[in-house]
Write a protein that holds these residues in place. Structure first.
Motif, PDB file in Angstrom:
ATOM      1  N   THR A 117     120.131  86.201   4.239  1.00 43.87           N
ATOM      2  CA  THR A 117     119.128  87.185   4.539  1.00 43.87           C
ATOM      3  C   THR A 117     118.091  87.356   3.284  1.00 43.87           C
TER       4      THR A 117
ATOM      5  N   TYR B  93     117.107  87.448  10.836  1.00 46.31           N
ATOM      6  CA  TYR B  93     117.463  88.475   9.896  1.00 46.31           C
ATOM      7  C   TYR B  93     116.525  88.427   8.773  1.00 46.31           C
ATOM      8  N   GLY B  94     115.898  87.068   8.284  1.00 47.34           N
ATOM      9  CA  GLY B  94     115.028  87.255   7.061  1.00 47.34           C
ATOM     10  C   GLY B  94     113.726  87.619   7.556  1.00 47.34           C
TER      11      GLY B  94
END
Length: 286
Positions: free
Chosen positions: A85, A147-148
């Motif tokens: 992430t 997530y990123g």
């Protein structure tokens, strides 16, 4: 299990941590420095960030594809998930850096990325054989991508909140303060807000695909804590995008929904695996 120096991903991660520390401690050049020396300092910062980013990438790939390990498969856990992430968020920051010159955020991201890489030394996760189905790699990829992307949205939301607080502290100088902030940020505030929601929309699309792939193709899919938190985060982000489209949500209201959805998403995979791996010392399925 602490990551051993003989593990292939150990030394690339050491390079990453050292480089991130350097990127965090190198002082930035003054914004209005009339000399050419600021470019030398900035080059040093970006060299350290690039080296750390590449070292982190190598360690992620080695673990994901079990390079140099006796077994075929992948190693996943809550700490490697956090590392992926922060790696993705740093990639977004690098792309946006020509418009957002924010050294304090650069420091925070470098410390955060270095911290997650070091955390993976102590909690490297568990080895998983390639038995989760042919769609499993895509399922993992879209999950980490979400997530990123939501992490990048939080990064831009933090910049917006800082701008809003700055304007509140100077109510009598609203126009001048707005112009000064836009000049410092290098991007109009409304455009920055639009960019934030683009990241939210992209993250929502990746999260939707992740849930669909998990439900349709994962042989181990079930209504556990990970699934429940993932669905709840999906509902929160859907509400945020709907509120933005129908009611024009922005500012603190939008930020609160974004933070709530991100926390639920963090609990879904990272939180559940932390409890199983660290607190209960139990094997956890991917």
């Amino acid at each position: 299990m602490i990551l051993s120096p003989t593990t292939p991903s150990f030394w690339p991660s050491v390079v990453a941590v050292v480089a991130y520390v350097l990127a965090a401690v190198i002082p930035p050049a003054p914004i209005h420095d009339p000399t050419e020396s600021k470019y030398q300092v900035d080059r040093g910062i970006w060299l350290a960030l690039t080296l750390g980013w590449l070292g982190q990438l190598v360690s992620i790939l080695v673990d994901a594809f079990a390079i140099g390990l006796p077994h075929a498969g992948a190693r996943f856990g809550f700490a490697p998930a956090l590392s992926v992430t922060t790696w993705l968020v740093l990639a977004v920051y690098a792309v946006e850096s020509h418009r957002l010159r924010l050294p304090h955020i650069r420091r925070a991201l470098a410390v955060l990325a270095g911290g997650t890489v070091a955390l993976a030394w102590f909690f490297p996760g568990q080895a998983h054989p390639l038995s989760a189905g042919q769609w499993a790699p895509l399922h993992w990829l879209t999950g980490f991508a979400s997530y990123g992307l939501f992490g990048a949205a939080l990064l831009h939301a933090a910049v917006l909140n800082q701008a809003e607080q700055h304007l509140r502290n100077k109510p009598g100088q609203h126009k001048a303060a707005t112009g000064g902030l836009q000049q410092a940020l290098g991007i109009p505030l409304l455009r920055l807000e639009s960019l934030t929601f683009r990241f939210v929309g992209a993250g929502f699309a990746m999260l939707t695909l992740t849930l669909a792939l998990g439900a349709l193709f994962s042989p181990q899919w079930r209504w556990d804590h990970k699934t429940v938190f993932s669905v709840l985060s999906w509902a929160v982000f859907a509400t945020l995008l709907l509120g933005r489209a129908r009611f024009g949500w922005r500012g603190r209201v939008a930020t609160r929904w974004l933070i709530a959805g991100s926390l639920l998403l963090l609990l879904s995979y990272v939180g559940s695996r932390f409890v199983l791996e660290v607190l209960l010392h139990r094997a956890a399925p991917i």
